[in-house]
Design a protein around this motif. Structure first.
Motif, mmCIF file in Angstrom:
data_model
loop_
_atom_site.group_PDB
_atom_site.id
_atom_site.type_symbol
_atom_site.label_atom_id
_atom_site.label_comp_id
_atom_site.label_asym_id
_atom_site.label_seq_id
_atom_site.Cartn_x
_atom_site.Cartn_y
_atom_site.Cartn_z
ATOM 1 N N LEU A 62 0.824 -1.202 0.000
ATOM 2 C CA LEU A 62 0.000 0.000 0.000
ATOM 3 C C LEU A 62 0.862 1.257 0.000
ATOM 4 O O LEU A 62 0.567 2.220 -0.711
ATOM 5 C CB LEU A 62 -0.952 -0.003 1.204
ATOM 6 N N ARG A 63 1.946 1.263 0.774
ATOM 7 C CA ARG A 63 2.833 2.430 0.803
ATOM 8 C C ARG A 63 3.535 2.656 -0.532
ATOM 9 O O ARG A 63 3.961 3.777 -0.825
ATOM 10 C CB ARG A 63 3.868 2.288 1.918
ATOM 11 N N SER A 64 3.653 1.620 -1.347
ATOM 12 C CA SER A 64 4.305 1.777 -2.650
ATOM 13 C C SER A 64 3.412 2.510 -3.655
ATOM 14 O O SER A 64 3.884 2.931 -4.712
ATOM 15 C CB SER A 64 4.706 0.406 -3.212
ATOM 16 N N ILE A 65 2.152 2.692 -3.337
ATOM 17 C CA ILE A 65 1.223 3.412 -4.211
ATOM 18 C C ILE A 65 1.475 4.902 -4.053
ATOM 19 O O ILE A 65 1.511 5.423 -2.934
ATOM 20 C CB ILE A 65 -0.238 3.053 -3.871
ATOM 21 N N ASP A 66 1.668 5.599 -5.172
ATOM 22 C CA ASP A 66 1.943 7.036 -5.146
ATOM 23 C C ASP A 66 0.776 7.785 -4.507
ATOM 24 O O ASP A 66 -0.378 7.630 -4.910
ATOM 25 C CB ASP A 66 2.182 7.545 -6.571
ATOM 26 N N GLY A 67 1.080 8.578 -3.495
ATOM 27 C CA GLY A 67 0.061 9.356 -2.809
ATOM 28 C C GLY A 67 -0.299 8.807 -1.444
ATOM 29 O O GLY A 67 -0.862 9.520 -0.625
ATOM 30 N N VAL A 68 0.018 7.546 -1.175
ATOM 31 C CA VAL A 68 -0.262 6.968 0.141
ATOM 32 C C VAL A 68 0.887 7.352 1.069
ATOM 33 O O VAL A 68 2.053 7.141 0.758
ATOM 34 C CB VAL A 68 -0.421 5.431 0.062
ATOM 35 N N LYS A 69 0.540 7.944 2.202
ATOM 36 C CA LYS A 69 1.559 8.472 3.120
ATOM 37 C C LYS A 69 1.922 7.480 4.219
ATOM 38 O O LYS A 69 3.015 6.997 4.291
ATOM 39 C CB LYS A 69 1.060 9.773 3.758
ATOM 40 N N ASN A 70 0.990 7.185 5.091
ATOM 41 C CA ASN A 70 1.242 6.338 6.259
ATOM 42 C C ASN A 70 0.228 5.211 6.289
ATOM 43 O O ASN A 70 -0.904 5.368 5.831
ATOM 44 C CB ASN A 70 1.113 7.148 7.555
ATOM 45 N N THR A 71 0.637 4.084 6.870
ATOM 46 C CA THR A 71 -0.275 2.953 7.011
ATOM 47 C C THR A 71 -0.154 2.380 8.413
ATOM 48 O O THR A 71 0.902 2.441 9.029
ATOM 49 C CB THR A 71 0.054 1.842 5.989
ATOM 50 N N PHE A 72 -1.259 1.842 8.895
ATOM 51 C CA PHE A 72 -1.261 1.129 10.178
ATOM 52 C C PHE A 72 -2.206 -0.050 10.057
ATOM 53 O O PHE A 72 -3.372 0.114 9.719
ATOM 54 C CB PHE A 72 -1.723 2.037 11.327
ATOM 55 N N PHE A 73 -1.691 -1.234 10.319
ATOM 56 C CA PHE A 73 -2.492 -2.454 10.236
ATOM 57 C C PHE A 73 -2.794 -2.936 11.645
ATOM 58 O O PHE A 73 -1.891 -3.249 12.403
ATOM 59 C CB PHE A 73 -1.743 -3.542 9.461
#
Length: 144
Positions: free
Chosen positions: A65-76
């Motif tokens: 998901l972070r490799s998608i341009d525009g996605v900043k932060n992720t938390f699972f």
């Protein structure tokens, strides 16, 4: 007389520790609150997974998901099977990010879409009438 000095020393220590902890709290609020961000372009979104996810798979999904341009932060949140991420609306919207993630892996998941009833209740994280919200908001306004 010795008891009176001990009481003064203990009261002074408690007051000093209280002031120190208050200063630490104010500094913490100032440090963790974003200084400037564009409310119109940054959004949080959530994906609910309908399959069991272990920590290895969660790390892989986060990286995808972070490799998608525009996605900043992720938390699972592995226990709940939810993935929360922030994204720049000028680059990608929630539907595009979800579809791009689904193309990278065959997951049993669906986007969490907020209903109108949920929107009317306000922020699900913090009650705007609570002391903690008013206090942190007041500190933020005081120093900005």
């Amino acid at each position: 007389m010795k008891i009176n000095k001990k009481i003064k020393w203990i009261a002074g220590s408690i007051l000093g520790i209280t002031v120190l902890l208050f200063v630490v709290l104010v500094v913490h609020i100032l440090l963790v609150t974003p200084k400037n961000y564009d409310n119109n372009s940054l959004q949080l979104s959530r994906i609910d997974f309908k399959e069991p996810i272990d920590s290895v798979k969660a790390k892989r999904i986060n990286a995808q998901l972070r490799s998608i341009d525009g996605v900043k932060n992720t938390f699972f949140n592995i226990q709940d099977g939810t993935l929360v991420y922030s994204h720049d609306l000028n680059k990608v919207d929630a539907e595009q990010a979800f579809e791009a993630l689904m193309q990278k892996g065959n997951y049993q998941a669906e986007r969490f879409v907020v209903t109108d009833a949920m929107k009317n209740t306000g922020c699900p994280i913090m009650d705007r009438n609570s002391f903690s919200y008013r206090f942190s908001n007041g500190i933020h306004k005081l120093f900005n």
